[in-house]
Motif scaffolding. Structure first.
Motif, PDB file in Angstrom:
ATOM      1  N   ALA A 107       0.834  -1.212   0.000  1.00  0.00           N
ATOM      2  CA  ALA A 107       0.000   0.000   0.000  1.00  0.00           C
ATOM      3  C   ALA A 107       0.865   1.258   0.000  1.00  0.00           C
ATOM      4  CB  ALA A 107      -0.932   0.002   1.201  1.00  0.00           C
ATOM      5  N   GLU A 108       1.971   1.234   0.738  1.00  0.00           N
ATOM      6  CA  GLU A 108       2.877   2.384   0.757  1.00  0.00           C
ATOM      7  C   GLU A 108       3.516   2.584  -0.622  1.00  0.00           C
ATOM      8  OE1 GLU A 108       4.923   2.722   5.069  1.00  0.00           O
ATOM      9  OE2 GLU A 108       5.300   0.814   4.045  1.00  0.00           O
ATOM     10  N   ILE A 109       3.922   1.494  -1.241  1.00  0.00           N
ATOM     11  CA  ILE A 109       4.536   1.573  -2.572  1.00  0.00           C
ATOM     12  C   ILE A 109       3.530   2.120  -3.573  1.00  0.00           C
ATOM     13  CG2 ILE A 109       5.581   0.253  -4.453  1.00  0.00           C
ATOM     14  CD1 ILE A 109       6.605  -1.717  -2.257  1.00  0.00           C
ATOM     15  N   ALA A 110       2.291   1.658  -3.494  1.00  0.00           N
ATOM     16  CA  ALA A 110       1.245   2.154  -4.393  1.00  0.00           C
ATOM     17  C   ALA A 110       1.052   3.652  -4.214  1.00  0.00           C
ATOM     18  CB  ALA A 110      -0.066   1.413  -4.136  1.00  0.00           C
ATOM     19  N   ASP A 111       1.054   4.108  -2.971  1.00  0.00           N
ATOM     20  CA  ASP A 111       0.884   5.536  -2.684  1.00  0.00           C
ATOM     21  C   ASP A 111       2.053   6.348  -3.231  1.00  0.00           C
ATOM     22  OD1 ASP A 111      -0.384   7.814  -1.449  1.00  0.00           O
ATOM     23  OD2 ASP A 111       1.159   7.694   0.112  1.00  0.00           O
ATOM     24  N   ILE A 112       3.258   5.870  -2.997  1.00  0.00           N
ATOM     25  CA  ILE A 112       4.456   6.598  -3.416  1.00  0.00           C
ATOM     26  C   ILE A 112       4.583   6.648  -4.933  1.00  0.00           C
ATOM     27  CG2 ILE A 112       6.990   6.557  -3.398  1.00  0.00           C
ATOM     28  CD1 ILE A 112       6.750   5.387  -0.520  1.00  0.00           C
ATOM     29  N   THR A 113       4.328   5.521  -5.582  1.00  0.00           N
ATOM     30  CA  THR A 113       4.503   5.460  -7.040  1.00  0.00           C
ATOM     31  C   THR A 113       3.278   5.941  -7.802  1.00  0.00           C
ATOM     32  OG1 THR A 113       3.790   3.141  -7.102  1.00  0.00           O
ATOM     33  CG2 THR A 113       6.177   3.576  -6.936  1.00  0.00           C
ATOM     34  N   GLY A 114       2.180   6.162  -7.084  1.00  0.00           N
ATOM     35  CA  GLY A 114       0.973   6.664  -7.738  1.00  0.00           C
ATOM     36  C   GLY A 114       0.292   5.605  -8.594  1.00  0.00           C
ATOM     37  N   THR A 115       0.433   4.330  -8.230  1.00  0.00           N
ATOM     38  CA  THR A 115      -0.205   3.252  -8.970  1.00  0.00           C
ATOM     39  C   THR A 115      -1.171   2.514  -8.046  1.00  0.00           C
ATOM     40  OG1 THR A 115       1.610   1.746  -8.412  1.00  0.00           O
ATOM     41  CG2 THR A 115       1.781   2.902 -10.504  1.00  0.00           C
ATOM     42  N   GLN A 116      -2.006   1.694  -8.645  1.00  0.00           N
ATOM     43  CA  GLN A 116      -2.947   0.884  -7.873  1.00  0.00           C
ATOM     44  C   GLN A 116      -2.188  -0.238  -7.173  1.00  0.00           C
ATOM     45  OE1 GLN A 116      -6.272   1.499  -7.567  1.00  0.00           O
ATOM     46  NE2 GLN A 116      -5.872   3.376  -8.718  1.00  0.00           N
ATOM     47  N   ILE A 117      -2.707  -0.685  -6.040  1.00  0.00           N
ATOM     48  CA  ILE A 117      -2.034  -1.738  -5.277  1.00  0.00           C
ATOM     49  C   ILE A 117      -1.929  -3.026  -6.094  1.00  0.00           C
ATOM     50  CG2 ILE A 117      -4.065  -2.631  -4.079  1.00  0.00           C
ATOM     51  CD1 ILE A 117      -2.192  -2.748  -1.545  1.00  0.00           C
ATOM     52  N   GLU A 118      -2.932  -3.311  -6.921  1.00  0.00           N
ATOM     53  CA  GLU A 118      -2.879  -4.514  -7.773  1.00  0.00           C
ATOM     54  C   GLU A 118      -1.769  -4.387  -8.809  1.00  0.00           C
ATOM     55  OE1 GLU A 118      -4.231  -7.483  -7.453  1.00  0.00           O
ATOM     56  OE2 GLU A 118      -5.035  -6.710  -5.575  1.00  0.00           O
ATOM     57  N   ALA A 119      -1.555  -3.178  -9.318  1.00  0.00           N
ATOM     58  CA  ALA A 119      -0.471  -2.960 -10.287  1.00  0.00           C
ATOM     59  C   ALA A 119       0.886  -3.149  -9.608  1.00  0.00           C
ATOM     60  CB  ALA A 119      -0.575  -1.563 -10.896  1.00  0.00           C
ATOM     61  N   VAL A 120       0.991  -2.701  -8.359  1.00  0.00           N
ATOM     62  CA  VAL A 120       2.236  -2.900  -7.604  1.00  0.00           C
ATOM     63  C   VAL A 120       2.477  -4.391  -7.410  1.00  0.00           C
ATOM     64  CG1 VAL A 120       3.389  -2.553  -5.380  1.00  0.00           C
ATOM     65  CG2 VAL A 120       2.128  -0.668  -6.436  1.00  0.00           C
ATOM     66  N   ARG A 121       1.447  -5.089  -6.980  1.00  0.00           N
ATOM     67  CA  ARG A 121       1.562  -6.539  -6.753  1.00  0.00           C
ATOM     68  C   ARG A 121       1.955  -7.253  -8.051  1.00  0.00           C
ATOM     69  NH1 ARG A 121      -3.088  -7.341  -4.241  1.00  0.00           N
ATOM     70  NH2 ARG A 121      -2.157  -7.205  -2.187  1.00  0.00           N
ATOM     71  N   SER A 122       1.324  -6.879  -9.143  1.00  0.00           N
ATOM     72  CA  SER A 122       1.601  -7.495 -10.436  1.00  0.00           C
ATOM     73  C   SER A 122       3.033  -7.192 -10.896  1.00  0.00           C
ATOM     74  CB  SER A 122       0.595  -6.976 -11.467  1.00  0.00           C
ATOM     75  OG  SER A 122       0.878  -7.470 -12.730  1.00  0.00           O
ATOM     76  N   ASN A 123       3.444  -5.931 -10.776  1.00  0.00           N
ATOM     77  CA  ASN A 123       4.811  -5.554 -11.171  1.00  0.00           C
ATOM     78  C   ASN A 123       5.858  -6.235 -10.299  1.00  0.00           C
ATOM     79  OD1 ASN A 123       5.035  -3.664 -13.462  1.00  0.00           O
ATOM     80  ND2 ASN A 123       3.570  -2.482 -12.275  1.00  0.00           N
ATOM     81  N   LEU A 124       5.579  -6.357  -9.011  1.00  0.00           N
ATOM     82  CA  LEU A 124       6.503  -7.028  -8.108  1.00  0.00           C
ATOM     83  C   LEU A 124       6.631  -8.502  -8.489  1.00  0.00           C
ATOM     84  CD1 LEU A 124       8.310  -6.954  -5.596  1.00  0.00           C
ATOM     85  CD2 LEU A 124       6.263  -7.387  -4.221  1.00  0.00           C
ATOM     86  N   SER A 125       5.512  -9.128  -8.780  1.00  0.00           N
ATOM     87  CA  SER A 125       5.517 -10.531  -9.170  1.00  0.00           C
ATOM     88  C   SER A 125       6.299 -10.730 -10.471  1.00  0.00           C
ATOM     89  CB  SER A 125       4.075 -11.028  -9.339  1.00  0.00           C
ATOM     90  OG  SER A 125       4.065 -12.356  -9.807  1.00  0.00           O
ATOM     91  N   ARG A 126       6.046  -9.858 -11.450  1.00  0.00           N
ATOM     92  CA  ARG A 126       6.775  -9.953 -12.725  1.00  0.00           C
ATOM     93  C   ARG A 126       8.266  -9.730 -12.529  1.00  0.00           C
ATOM     94  NH1 ARG A 126       2.825  -6.157 -15.167  1.00  0.00           N
ATOM     95  NH2 ARG A 126       1.041  -7.439 -15.676  1.00  0.00           N
ATOM     96  N   ALA A 127       8.614  -8.745 -11.709  1.00  0.00           N
ATOM     97  CA  ALA A 127      10.026  -8.440 -11.465  1.00  0.00           C
ATOM     98  C   ALA A 127      10.724  -9.627 -10.808  1.00  0.00           C
ATOM     99  CB  ALA A 127      10.158  -7.189 -10.591  1.00  0.00           C
ATOM    100  N   ARG A 128      10.106 -10.166  -9.783  1.00  0.00           N
ATOM    101  CA  ARG A 128      10.712 -11.321  -9.098  1.00  0.00           C
ATOM    102  C   ARG A 128      10.845 -12.511 -10.040  1.00  0.00           C
ATOM    103  NH1 ARG A 128       7.229 -11.065  -3.488  1.00  0.00           N
ATOM    104  NH2 ARG A 128       8.565  -9.585  -2.373  1.00  0.00           N
ATOM    105  N   LYS A 129       9.822 -12.739 -10.855  1.00  0.00           N
ATOM    106  CA  LYS A 129       9.852 -13.860 -11.797  1.00  0.00           C
ATOM    107  C   LYS A 129      10.977 -13.688 -12.814  1.00  0.00           C
ATOM    108  CE  LYS A 129       7.016 -16.457 -15.042  1.00  0.00           C
ATOM    109  NZ  LYS A 129       5.759 -16.536 -15.768  1.00  0.00           N
ATOM    110  N   LYS A 130      11.118 -12.470 -13.365  1.00  0.00           N
ATOM    111  CA  LYS A 130      12.199 -12.216 -14.334  1.00  0.00           C
ATOM    112  C   LYS A 130      13.569 -12.429 -13.703  1.00  0.00           C
ATOM    113  CE  LYS A 130      10.027  -8.754 -17.275  1.00  0.00           C
ATOM    114  NZ  LYS A 130      10.048  -7.340 -17.649  1.00  0.00           N
ATOM    115  N   VAL A 131      13.759 -11.883 -12.500  1.00  0.00           N
ATOM    116  CA  VAL A 131      15.048 -12.030 -11.821  1.00  0.00           C
ATOM    117  C   VAL A 131      15.327 -13.508 -11.564  1.00  0.00           C
ATOM    118  CG1 VAL A 131      16.319 -11.566  -9.680  1.00  0.00           C
ATOM    119  CG2 VAL A 131      15.081  -9.719 -10.819  1.00  0.00           C
TER     120      VAL A 131
END
Length: 172
Positions: free
Chosen positions: A132-156
């Motif tokens: 929720a803090e990341i969503a607030d700071i980056t100005g994105t929806q919490i689901e978008a943060v969760r999705s981007n985090l999942s994609r980032a971890r998967k790629k790494v």
């Protein structure tokens, strides 16, 4: 926009912009620099500010973008090193070297991610922010943060395993 209107509309946002930048960059001097740069850019475009529906939204977006640019230009700081540091007293030197190589490899893989994914994975996994803090700071929806985090971890993970598997077979 006249000076008085600029002060009322833009300069009054200073604390909010500073807070946003400081949460991302965690360095007060750098955050101050970003806010000053935003003010300068807004002042230079003051005649066109009336065309924007929300000057505040523009200022917040500019602050986030300039802060992310500043982070991207930075080298890893001591805090990141401390978080990833491996205790050396009880470790086998060969194992320690292997772990340090793994950390360096993961850091390089994170640096290859798109900017938003880089920021999100660092904020969550290195700095410990909540979604929720990341969503607030980056100005994105919490689901978008969760999705981007999942994609980032998967790629790494995928790239790390591909490199690790390749190196394992090459060394045989």
């Amino acid at each position: 926009m006249e000076l008085d209107a600029f002060k009322e509309t833009v300069v009054s946002l200073r604390e909010r912009l500073l807070h946003i930048s400081l949460r991302l960059i965690e360095n007060e001097a750098d955050a101050e620099d970003v806010v000053q740069e935003v003010f300068l850019k807004l002042w230079q475009m003051r005649d066109a500010l009336d065309q924007y529906r929300s000057v505040e939204a523009l200022a917040v977006t500019m602050t986030k973008n300039l802060t992310l640019d500043k982070i991207k230009l930075r080298k890893p700081q001591g805090d990141e090193q401390d978080l990833l540091r491996i205790e050396t007293e009880t470790r086998n030197p060969a194992l320690l070297l292997e772990q340090q190589d793994a950390v360096a490899c993961i850091r390089r893989l994170i640096e290859q991610l798109p900017n938003l994914q880089q920021t999100i994975i660092r904020m969550k996994d290195v700095e410990g922010y909540e979604l929720a803090e990341i969503a607030d700071i980056t100005g994105t929806q919490i689901e978008a943060v969760r999705s981007n985090l999942s994609r980032a971890r998967k790629k790494v993970r995928e790239h790390y395993l591909a490199i690790h598997t390749y190196n394992h077979y090459e060394n045989r």
